[in-house]
Design a protein around this motif. Sequence first.
Motif, mmCIF file in Angstrom:
data_model
loop_
_atom_site.group_PDB
_atom_site.id
_atom_site.type_symbol
_atom_site.label_atom_id
_atom_site.label_comp_id
_atom_site.label_asym_id
_atom_site.label_seq_id
_atom_site.Cartn_x
_atom_site.Cartn_y
_atom_site.Cartn_z
ATOM 1 N N ASN A 160 25.346 43.092 29.851
ATOM 2 C CA ASN A 160 25.722 43.981 30.964
ATOM 3 C C ASN A 160 24.806 45.211 31.054
ATOM 4 O O ASN A 160 25.155 46.203 31.665
ATOM 5 N N ARG A 163 28.771 45.056 36.769
ATOM 6 C CA ARG A 163 29.626 45.236 35.598
ATOM 7 C C ARG A 163 31.098 44.987 35.893
ATOM 8 O O ARG A 163 31.875 44.723 34.981
ATOM 9 N N GLN A 164 31.468 45.088 37.161
ATOM 10 C CA GLN A 164 32.855 44.770 37.497
ATOM 11 C C GLN A 164 33.185 43.316 37.196
ATOM 12 O O GLN A 164 34.343 42.942 37.070
ATOM 13 N N MET A 218 34.191 43.916 28.873
ATOM 14 C CA MET A 218 33.667 44.097 27.524
ATOM 15 C C MET A 218 34.726 44.723 26.628
ATOM 16 O O MET A 218 35.445 45.625 27.027
ATOM 17 N N PHE A 250 35.250 46.360 22.730
ATOM 18 C CA PHE A 250 34.443 46.977 21.679
ATOM 19 C C PHE A 250 35.141 46.940 20.326
ATOM 20 O O PHE A 250 36.360 46.861 20.241
ATOM 21 N N ASN A 278 37.809 51.981 22.123
ATOM 22 C CA ASN A 278 37.400 52.921 23.173
ATOM 23 C C ASN A 278 38.425 53.056 24.292
ATOM 24 O O ASN A 278 38.065 53.158 25.460
ATOM 25 N N LEU A 279 39.691 53.072 23.922
ATOM 26 C CA LEU A 279 40.700 53.391 24.929
ATOM 27 C C LEU A 279 40.544 54.857 25.321
ATOM 28 O O LEU A 279 40.045 55.659 24.546
ATOM 29 N N PHE A 280 41.002 55.180 26.540
ATOM 30 C CA PHE A 280 40.925 56.568 26.991
ATOM 31 C C PHE A 280 42.153 57.315 26.461
ATOM 32 O O PHE A 280 43.272 57.074 26.921
ATOM 33 N N LEU A 284 42.988 52.555 35.754
ATOM 34 C CA LEU A 284 41.983 53.537 36.200
ATOM 35 C C LEU A 284 40.854 52.901 37.023
ATOM 36 O O LEU A 284 40.616 53.275 38.169
ATOM 37 N N ALA A 285 40.189 51.931 36.419
ATOM 38 C CA ALA A 285 39.029 51.347 37.105
ATOM 39 C C ALA A 285 39.427 50.551 38.356
ATOM 40 O O ALA A 285 38.818 50.731 39.410
ATOM 41 N N LEU A 298 37.845 51.540 41.817
ATOM 42 C CA LEU A 298 36.737 50.710 42.293
ATOM 43 C C LEU A 298 37.170 49.664 43.313
ATOM 44 O O LEU A 298 36.365 49.195 44.086
ATOM 45 N N ARG A 344 42.787 45.976 29.787
ATOM 46 C CA ARG A 344 42.030 46.863 30.662
ATOM 47 C C ARG A 344 40.818 46.146 31.249
ATOM 48 O O ARG A 344 40.522 46.267 32.444
ATOM 49 N N ALA A 345 40.134 45.377 30.389
ATOM 50 C CA ALA A 345 38.970 44.626 30.881
ATOM 51 C C ALA A 345 39.410 43.527 31.853
ATOM 52 O O ALA A 345 38.788 43.322 32.898
ATOM 53 N N MET A 389 40.064 44.037 35.744
ATOM 54 C CA MET A 389 38.986 44.000 36.737
ATOM 55 C C MET A 389 38.688 42.566 37.171
ATOM 56 O O MET A 389 37.762 42.326 37.932
#
Lengths: 257, 215
Positions: free
Chosen positions: A54, A88-89, A93, A95, A99-101, A112-113, A117, A161-162, A165
């Motif tokens: 990506n 990227r949408q 990905m 990790f 890397n949660l907010f 969020l995304a 978006l 979360r991924a 999208m």
Amino acid sequence: MTDQKPFLDIRNAQKSYGDLEVLKDISLQVQRGQIVAIIGPSGSGKSTLLRAINDLDPLTGGEVWLEDMQINKKLPHRQYEKHINQVRQNIGMVFQHFNLFPHLSVRGNVTLAPKMLKGISDDEANALAEEQLEKVGLLDRIDYYPSRLSGGQKQRVAIARALAMKPKVMLFDEATSALDPELVEEVNLVMKKLAEEHMTMVIVTHEMGFAEAVCDRVLFMDQGVVVEEGPPSKIFRNPDNERTQNFLRKHLANANR
Amino acid sequence: MDIDLMMRVYPFFLTAAWVTVQLSVYTALLGLACGALGASMRLSRHALLRFIGAAYVSVFRGTPALIQLFILYFGGPQIGIQLTAFEAGVIGLGVNIGAYMTETIRGSIIAIDKGQREAARTLGMSGWQTMRKVILPQSARLMIRPLGVNINALIKGTALVAAISVVELTYTAQRYIGSTYKPFEMFMLSGVLYMVIIYGTGQAIKWLDRKARIV
């Protein structure tokens, strides 16, 4: 699943930092619905290859294609940004460190995304969050903040979360490496579920058992090259290459300690 | 200690304290604006903007605030900048503290784990969307305390504008010393009032910080 044209196509990937060559001319074709595991010692370039898909770590040479779209196009900055955000949408990905907010609830993390978006309404976003959290078995944690979740739960939220999208491909970068051993299984189960739904996946992992059970194909990388690749039964049971044999032997010894 | 005298003059010190408060508020606001602008330049993709941001910080942190004030207030008219003492005080101190705030804000932005940015970008969010929705909400919480330190320094720094004759706490003390010859009492009065202002501000910052903490 016998498309001849690859779904995800990495052609002659090269990556170097100054004199250090991290990827030396690697090609990888992934068919739609295929699950590919990349294994290898640390520093072998496997994460770099995954992150090149990506364009998180842009390649210094070679091309990455998703269907009919070249991902790592050379464009003027503005156009590139527009292009890559669009691309990227389609690529989820996950990790190693989740890397949660941390400032957003589980619901906020997942919506969020898509809200930003895809311009969906709050109601649609909520329905989407519930659907995805249901899938990873965390619907009851929807209003929790990440700090109150276990590592395994955090990673499952990151997967949700991924997925929110609606990606065409999912990339997993050592998704279970940071987890306590007893929490690995719950994440593996979610990934298995995705496998059953024929999600196309590329998985960088140290979990040989999981890779063997779930993947269609395994790549063994060392020092920036693909040393050996093939079906898991071949790579894990009867590898041709001496480096593969050594790596697996060491790995097994460590796992049994 | 001449308590009687202090009781007689303290209303004038209260008026002066109000001037100090106003100076501080305007200076803090201008400083925050300069800090936000400076930090975005320091973090810019463009080398020229980064250079301008870095130059701003090193010039204004690298020279005494008093000299900056003198240049602006006394030197300004020579190059066509006519300001009242109060205006010169706010602009001089604001631009000065902005240089410190630039570093505070920049620091709290780069302190956010790079995984946060990566996670947002891999979802397809743009750089600016990521900044606005993921990075800044987190760094805003981080920067409350250190900005509080900057503001604390700024309030004490307002004493400098006495040197360009703004009638605030320090200048007022000096003026009353001229007529009463009681420096101990007069400076004590100003000192206590500075403490009250700074204590109040400190409490406000603490409250903000607690309120903003992530659950």
